[in-house]
Design a protein around this motif. Structure first.
Motif, PDB file in Angstrom:
ATOM      1  N   THR A 127     -15.293  12.430  23.443  1.00 24.55           N
ATOM      2  CA  THR A 127     -15.977  13.264  22.453  1.00 24.55           C
ATOM      3  C   THR A 127     -17.351  12.686  22.135  1.00 24.55           C
ATOM      4  N   GLY A 128     -18.196  13.516  21.541  1.00 26.28           N
ATOM      5  CA  GLY A 128     -19.479  13.053  21.052  1.00 26.28           C
ATOM      6  C   GLY A 128     -20.571  12.959  22.097  1.00 26.28           C
ATOM      7  N   ALA A 129     -21.722  12.446  21.642  1.00 20.79           N
ATOM      8  CA  ALA A 129     -22.908  12.365  22.498  1.00 20.79           C
ATOM      9  C   ALA A 129     -22.692  11.477  23.718  1.00 20.79           C
ATOM     10  N   SER A 130     -21.965  10.377  23.547  1.00 13.96           N
ATOM     11  CA  SER A 130     -21.726   9.469  24.678  1.00 13.96           C
ATOM     12  C   SER A 130     -21.023  10.200  25.819  1.00 13.96           C
ATOM     13  N   ALA A 131     -20.007  10.983  25.482  1.00 18.29           N
ATOM     14  CA  ALA A 131     -19.257  11.716  26.504  1.00 18.29           C
ATOM     15  C   ALA A 131     -20.118  12.793  27.152  1.00 18.29           C
ATOM     16  N   ARG A 132     -20.850  13.548  26.342  1.00 18.28           N
ATOM     17  CA  ARG A 132     -21.698  14.613  26.892  1.00 18.28           C
ATOM     18  C   ARG A 132     -22.756  14.046  27.820  1.00 18.28           C
ATOM     19  N   ASN A 133     -23.398  12.976  27.388  1.00 21.92           N
ATOM     20  CA  ASN A 133     -24.476  12.415  28.199  1.00 21.92           C
ATOM     21  C   ASN A 133     -23.965  11.670  29.422  1.00 21.92           C
ATOM     22  N   LEU A 134     -22.762  11.120  29.335  1.00 25.30           N
ATOM     23  CA  LEU A 134     -22.168  10.494  30.510  1.00 25.30           C
ATOM     24  C   LEU A 134     -21.910  11.555  31.582  1.00 25.30           C
ATOM     25  N   CYS A 135     -21.489  12.741  31.156  1.00 27.86           N
ATOM     26  CA  CYS A 135     -21.320  13.848  32.102  1.00 27.86           C
ATOM     27  C   CYS A 135     -22.640  14.160  32.801  1.00 27.86           C
ATOM     28  N   ARG A 136     -23.727  14.116  32.040  1.00 25.07           N
ATOM     29  CA  ARG A 136     -25.042  14.381  32.635  1.00 25.07           C
ATOM     30  C   ARG A 136     -25.383  13.325  33.693  1.00 25.07           C
ATOM     31  N   VAL A 137     -25.064  12.079  33.387  1.00 22.43           N
ATOM     32  CA  VAL A 137     -25.370  10.991  34.326  1.00 22.43           C
ATOM     33  C   VAL A 137     -24.601  11.180  35.626  1.00 22.43           C
ATOM     34  N   VAL A 138     -23.287  11.292  35.539  1.00 21.24           N
ATOM     35  CA  VAL A 138     -22.471  11.337  36.758  1.00 21.24           C
ATOM     36  C   VAL A 138     -22.644  12.660  37.496  1.00 21.24           C
ATOM     37  N   GLY A 139     -22.953  13.724  36.749  1.00 22.84           N
ATOM     38  CA  GLY A 139     -23.215  14.996  37.413  1.00 22.84           C
ATOM     39  C   GLY A 139     -24.459  14.923  38.272  1.00 22.84           C
ATOM     40  N   ARG A 140     -25.464  14.237  37.773  1.00 23.42           N
ATOM     41  CA  ARG A 140     -26.694  14.093  38.554  1.00 23.42           C
ATOM     42  C   ARG A 140     -26.476  13.240  39.786  1.00 23.42           C
ATOM     43  N   LEU A 141     -25.599  12.249  39.703  1.00 25.20           N
ATOM     44  CA  LEU A 141     -25.327  11.393  40.855  1.00 25.20           C
ATOM     45  C   LEU A 141     -24.475  12.114  41.898  1.00 25.20           C
ATOM     46  N   GLY A 142     -23.630  13.053  41.438  1.00 28.07           N
ATOM     47  CA  GLY A 142     -22.895  13.925  42.352  1.00 28.07           C
ATOM     48  C   GLY A 142     -21.872  13.249  43.238  1.00 28.07           C
ATOM     49  N   LEU A 143     -21.179  12.234  42.733  1.00 32.10           N
ATOM     50  CA  LEU A 143     -20.208  11.503  43.547  1.00 32.10           C
ATOM     51  C   LEU A 143     -18.786  12.001  43.295  1.00 32.10           C
ATOM     52  N   VAL A 144     -18.028  12.164  44.371  1.00 29.45           N
ATOM     53  CA  VAL A 144     -16.651  12.646  44.269  1.00 29.45           C
ATOM     54  C   VAL A 144     -15.790  11.682  43.456  1.00 29.45           C
ATOM     55  N   ALA A 145     -16.132  10.406  43.455  1.00 29.28           N
ATOM     56  CA  ALA A 145     -15.350   9.415  42.706  1.00 29.28           C
ATOM     57  C   ALA A 145     -15.329   9.721  41.211  1.00 29.28           C
ATOM     58  N   PHE A 146     -16.303  10.476  40.730  1.00 27.71           N
ATOM     59  CA  PHE A 146     -16.382  10.800  39.311  1.00 27.71           C
ATOM     60  C   PHE A 146     -15.603  12.061  38.938  1.00 27.71           C
ATOM     61  N   VAL A 147     -15.024  12.743  39.921  1.00 29.48           N
ATOM     62  CA  VAL A 147     -14.335  14.008  39.635  1.00 29.48           C
ATOM     63  C   VAL A 147     -13.138  13.834  38.697  1.00 29.48           C
ATOM     64  N   PRO A 148     -12.205  12.894  38.944  1.00 34.75           N
ATOM     65  CA  PRO A 148     -11.026  12.791  38.065  1.00 34.75           C
ATOM     66  C   PRO A 148     -11.356  12.623  36.585  1.00 34.75           C
ATOM     67  N   PRO A 149     -12.276  11.714  36.201  1.00 36.40           N
ATOM     68  CA  PRO A 149     -12.589  11.618  34.773  1.00 36.40           C
ATOM     69  C   PRO A 149     -13.267  12.868  34.229  1.00 36.40           C
ATOM     70  N   LEU A 150     -14.053  13.547  35.040  1.00 34.58           N
ATOM     71  CA  LEU A 150     -14.680  14.792  34.584  1.00 34.58           C
ATOM     72  C   LEU A 150     -13.630  15.872  34.358  1.00 34.58           C
ATOM     73  N   VAL A 151     -12.645  15.923  35.235  1.00 34.64           N
ATOM     74  CA  VAL A 151     -11.546  16.880  35.062  1.00 34.64           C
ATOM     75  C   VAL A 151     -10.820  16.599  33.750  1.00 34.64           C
ATOM     76  N   SER A 152     -10.610  15.315  33.462  1.00 35.02           N
ATOM     77  CA  SER A 152      -9.973  14.929  32.203  1.00 35.02           C
ATOM     78  C   SER A 152     -10.793  15.398  31.005  1.00 35.02           C
ATOM     79  N   MET A 153     -12.122  15.325  31.133  1.00 34.92           N
ATOM     80  CA  MET A 153     -12.990  15.735  30.029  1.00 34.92           C
ATOM     81  C   MET A 153     -12.970  17.236  29.801  1.00 34.92           C
ATOM     82  N   LEU A 154     -12.544  18.001  30.778  1.00 35.86           N
ATOM     83  CA  LEU A 154     -12.408  19.447  30.580  1.00 35.86           C
ATOM     84  C   LEU A 154     -11.331  19.761  29.544  1.00 35.86           C
ATOM     85  N   GLY A 155     -10.486  18.782  29.242  1.00 38.21           N
ATOM     86  CA  GLY A 155      -9.458  18.960  28.229  1.00 38.21           C
ATOM     87  C   GLY A 155      -9.839  18.407  26.875  1.00 38.21           C
TER      88      GLY A 155
END
Length: 209
Positions: A127-155
């Motif tokens: 939750t919060g700004a840290s989570a939102r901005n972390l999504c921005r960071v890993v989304g820009r890097l575009g690595l498949v390794a980041f998919v599982p935690p991003l999926v978790s954040m969808l909840g």
């Protein structure tokens, strides 16, 4: 433009004004430092790192923008902390962190992001700004390794985090579980999340969606 042309001479001149720097001149100085080409004096880098904690958003954002251009490994942890600030500072810090992470990975033989993964740790904020901005960071890097935690954040119970996670997944190409998770997000209770999921599924050209 002048700073870029002067190069190392400008570097020395900017170091020379540190002792007499006026409070109102910080934003301008940060932007001048960000224009320096080549190796930058560590004292100037340290000044930018101090600027990340400035209570004024315009000044802190100027520090993040300068670090985006000239920052290195030493700036990654302070920028990650700055990602926790609400508003433009946190967003700019995320952009800067992603840029530096890409530069650092390019210097490594395997192009990995071990330093970034070490910063984030095993438990991602939800939750919060840290989570939102972390999504921005890993989304820009575009690595498949980041998919599982991003999926978790969808909840997450934070709508902004769900939107950010959905948008980030749209930047990670390839066959991964994020596509199925985005399909589920098409039924999210919030229209912003549904829109973000639609956009990302379109970017991924996911036939199963």
């Amino acid at each position: 433009a002048l700073v870029e042309r002067l190069g190392s001479k400008a570097n020395d001149a900017l170091v020379g004004v540190l002792g007499s720097l006026e409070f109102a001149s910080r934003e301008a100085l940060y932007r001048l430092i960000g224009a320096l080409p080549g190796e930058v004096d560590v004292r100037l880098i340290n000044l930018l790192l101090e600027g990340l904690d400035d209570p004024m958003d315009t000044i802190a954002s100027a520090a993040t923008d300068a670090l985006k251009r000239i920052g290195g490994r030493s700036a990654m942890a302070p920028l990650y902390r700055a990602c926790g600030r609400e508003g433009t500072v946190g967003e700019h810090a995320a952009e800067a962190l992603a840029e530096i992470a890409q530069r650092q990975a390019a210097l490594r033989p395997g192009g990995d992001h071990d330093e970034l993964m070490l910063l984030i740790g095993g438990s991602w904020p939800q939750t919060g700004a840290s989570a939102r901005n972390l999504c921005r960071v890993v989304g820009r890097l575009g690595l498949v390794a980041f998919v599982p935690p991003l999926v978790s954040m969808l909840g997450s119970n934070d709508v902004g985090v769900r939107v950010a996670a959905a948008l980030a997944l749209g930047n990670i190409v390839g066959d991964h579980e994020g596509v199925s998770a985005l399909c589920f997000s098409l039924a999210d209770e919030d229209p912003q999340v549904r829109a973000a999921a639609c956009r990302s599924l379109g970017q991924l050209r996911a036939a199963e969606s």
